[in-house]
Design a protein around this motif. Sequence first.
Motif, PDB file in Angstrom:
ATOM      1  N   MET A  33      27.199  44.645  37.176  1.00 26.26           N
ATOM      2  CA  MET A  33      26.523  44.201  38.393  1.00 26.26           C
ATOM      3  C   MET A  33      27.405  43.203  39.106  1.00 26.26           C
ATOM      4  O   MET A  33      27.909  42.264  38.480  1.00 26.26           O
ATOM      5  N   ARG A  34      27.598  43.377  40.410  1.00 23.93           N
ATOM      6  CA  ARG A  34      28.371  42.440  41.207  1.00 23.93           C
ATOM      7  C   ARG A  34      27.418  41.480  41.910  1.00 23.93           C
ATOM      8  O   ARG A  34      26.307  41.854  42.279  1.00 23.93           O
ATOM      9  N   ILE A  86      47.556  39.444  35.680  1.00 28.13           N
ATOM     10  CA  ILE A  86      46.180  39.007  35.507  1.00 28.13           C
ATOM     11  C   ILE A  86      45.310  39.734  36.520  1.00 28.13           C
ATOM     12  O   ILE A  86      45.715  39.978  37.655  1.00 28.13           O
ATOM     13  N   ASN A  87      44.121  40.128  36.073  1.00 28.54           N
ATOM     14  CA  ASN A  87      43.181  40.774  36.971  1.00 28.54           C
ATOM     15  C   ASN A  87      42.289  39.708  37.587  1.00 28.54           C
ATOM     16  O   ASN A  87      41.717  38.883  36.879  1.00 28.54           O
ATOM     17  N   VAL A  88      42.193  39.709  38.919  1.00 32.46           N
ATOM     18  CA  VAL A  88      41.308  38.781  39.607  1.00 32.46           C
ATOM     19  C   VAL A  88      40.417  39.570  40.546  1.00 32.46           C
ATOM     20  O   VAL A  88      40.704  40.713  40.888  1.00 32.46           O
ATOM     21  N   ARG A  89      39.296  38.970  40.928  1.00 30.06           N
ATOM     22  CA  ARG A  89      38.409  39.558  41.924  1.00 30.06           C
ATOM     23  C   ARG A  89      38.420  38.682  43.157  1.00 30.06           C
ATOM     24  O   ARG A  89      38.306  37.457  43.069  1.00 30.06           O
ATOM     25  N   VAL A  90      38.577  39.326  44.287  1.00 32.94           N
ATOM     26  CA  VAL A  90      38.685  38.611  45.547  1.00 32.94           C
ATOM     27  C   VAL A  90      37.544  39.027  46.463  1.00 32.94           C
ATOM     28  O   VAL A  90      37.244  40.218  46.607  1.00 32.94           O
ATOM     29  N   ASP A 146      27.299  30.464  41.705  1.00 34.81           N
ATOM     30  CA  ASP A 146      27.195  31.214  40.462  1.00 34.81           C
ATOM     31  C   ASP A 146      26.734  32.642  40.741  1.00 34.81           C
ATOM     32  O   ASP A 146      26.265  32.970  41.826  1.00 34.81           O
ATOM     33  N   PHE A 147      26.870  33.485  39.693  1.00 36.89           N
ATOM     34  CA  PHE A 147      26.450  34.875  39.835  1.00 36.89           C
ATOM     35  C   PHE A 147      24.980  34.949  40.279  1.00 36.89           C
ATOM     36  O   PHE A 147      24.121  34.252  39.740  1.00 36.89           O
ATOM     37  N   ALA A 156      31.621  36.459  40.130  1.00 40.66           N
ATOM     38  CA  ALA A 156      31.814  37.760  40.770  1.00 40.66           C
ATOM     39  C   ALA A 156      30.941  38.854  40.172  1.00 40.66           C
ATOM     40  O   ALA A 156      30.473  39.742  40.887  1.00 40.66           O
ATOM     41  N   GLU A 157      30.721  38.812  38.844  1.00 38.69           N
ATOM     42  CA  GLU A 157      30.033  39.940  38.221  1.00 38.69           C
ATOM     43  C   GLU A 157      29.409  39.547  36.892  1.00 38.69           C
ATOM     44  O   GLU A 157      29.731  38.506  36.302  1.00 38.69           O
TER      45      GLU A 157
END
Length: 657
Positions: free
Chosen positions: A144-145, A61-65, A89-90, A123-124
């Motif tokens: 966009m991050r 699984i791809n996650v953003r940290v 939230d974003f 995250a994005e």
Amino acid sequence: MNNSFKLQHPAGEGIPVDWVDVTVPMDIADKVDEGHGMLFETDYGARFPVVTQFVRGKQGINVRVLASFASDYVYGSFVPNDGLLRLPDFMRHPSIPAEFRAEVHGEQNYVLHSRQVLRENQAERLERISFSDGDGVVVMFVRMRSMHPVVDVGVRFARRATDGMLPRVTFDEAHEVNMIDGFASGLPMQIDPLCAPTQWYRITYEPVAGESMLERKLRSTAKKLWPIGACTSYATHNTPDGARWLTLGVMPTSTMAYRTTVRNKIDDLLAHGSFYDKREGAQALSANQAGTQRFGIAEGGLLELSNLSASYRVMRVIAGDEELRPIHYYREDGKPIELEDHKQLRTHNRRLDWRNSKDKLWFTSELPRVAMHSRRTTDDEQHTDDLGIDAFLALWDDPALEESRRMMVMLDFADTQTINGWTNSAARGIGRPLLSLATAAWLFGKTEAGMLAKATCIAIVHNTLATWEGKDVPAGRPIMPISTIKGNASWALFDPRTMEPMRAAAPYEHATVIVGCLAAAEVLTGTTKQPALGLATMLTQTVMNWLHRESSGALEWPFIDGCFDGVDDGLPLPQEWCVEGAPQFGLTRVPGGSWTVWTGATAFAVSYLMSKTANAKAILGKHLPNALKIQQELLSSSDYLTQRFIAMPAGDGVVRD
């Protein structure tokens, strides 16, 4: 369960905080619950939030940290969110306009057709935008991050019925536009939209007053590789509690000599390699040149953990190389075609099968086979694969490449020959699609693309068993080729007894079928799995009967080997004919090994089958000692690895088909 990991951030010195892509194995992914949140805890006690992005089938699984990087590495582990940390939230950075705007300038007027949010979380925000002039399509992927003063934009050109130059793209209100490192050099800029690779740009806007030091640091990444990372503890593992490398694992990388050679190759490629040079991962100018024939497992060897930034760029260039094909079939509004709307569509080598397809899509005449500015021909499944794209997507997220890969699966599913119960005429035309489709099924899992890839694997195995030459060989004979050719002027072989032309087979092509069947068996189950394993086992016995010992003592396969006809069909060549220097030797085989030598696929196929199939050793019989020796060399010999997997062809520079 041990879920500790080492995370590397390659964006450059002085970037203390950023969102970082991580692909983690499925056993860890099970603990990442988007509803309840997840943290990772660093080796110095700090806790940071994790945002799930997408599941990569069996890969992980791809996650953003969101992590603090005091140096290039952070050691940590995943822990449950105790409720004390809630991620907001974003939030769009205040320097970025409320709506991303771009313009496309061509000979005709391009108009905005569609905007679609593909993904939005803490995250994005990932948006897909398309423009069209009624003939050409431009697709943009805008990333966009959260609270980042930079925007990443992938630009794809596609769907021209005529062979023309690329239109010009501009970004409204942009303060600075930089092509992302790794794309600016080596990739052809002036090419036609029939087979243009996606170009990624990093954009900043006019700074706002009072930006912090962190924001200024993040803004500085506009001139660097975009900030991504990899979970290096899992990147090359093949253990039950680690991430598998696609279907078959990674090739052995056990020796320092090998790793040093790879590192030097990567550095040299980034410094001097042009797009079409003969090098690791390079496509040939023509689809009938063997420069396209890489061994996909070797792509994992280009992941050099001591220089992840360089590895990322090299692997992305290889993936972009494979993207450089005229397969970008879009609707006029820029959306990919859907099979549900085009049930009468038929393809051949992923091109519109102009003769047999009742659905001609939007084209009034057949597309040219050769893209004039790029000089790339269309896909030829005997010669090309998608393993560079798969290798990249196994580690990192690229929505443009993912869209390409899903389209490739769809085009393979609609192939005329596959639907009609046939296979490509050559053995490699079976093995290469099987290997590519199996990796797609592995990556995309239970999504539509994953299920289509799996179904096509089943169809190809079924079609092969119904049409291969080996089914007509008398029972009990060891040579059962997939397909042979007779009277080819490039390698005319003759029976020494009669001087009549012989059938000829390529061991390296048969190795692709073995590897393809083994890869398919990793994603198939039950009654669909066993035929693939059975075919791989029988073909391994066939390939071992083509093995010979060179004058140096090394075990080797020829480039092309003769096969008997008639009453001798299925029997191996007499041993005295297989001795270098014997008069029969030159008549019955073509030396050189080709793909076999350059990438070691044949040796890998034999080794992998012995490790996976219970009765393989028994079936190999008298060839077992040689097979074990090959397996041992593959796992332990630095010279063998260097020669087989990363050495480029030596000699006259001629690339044989």
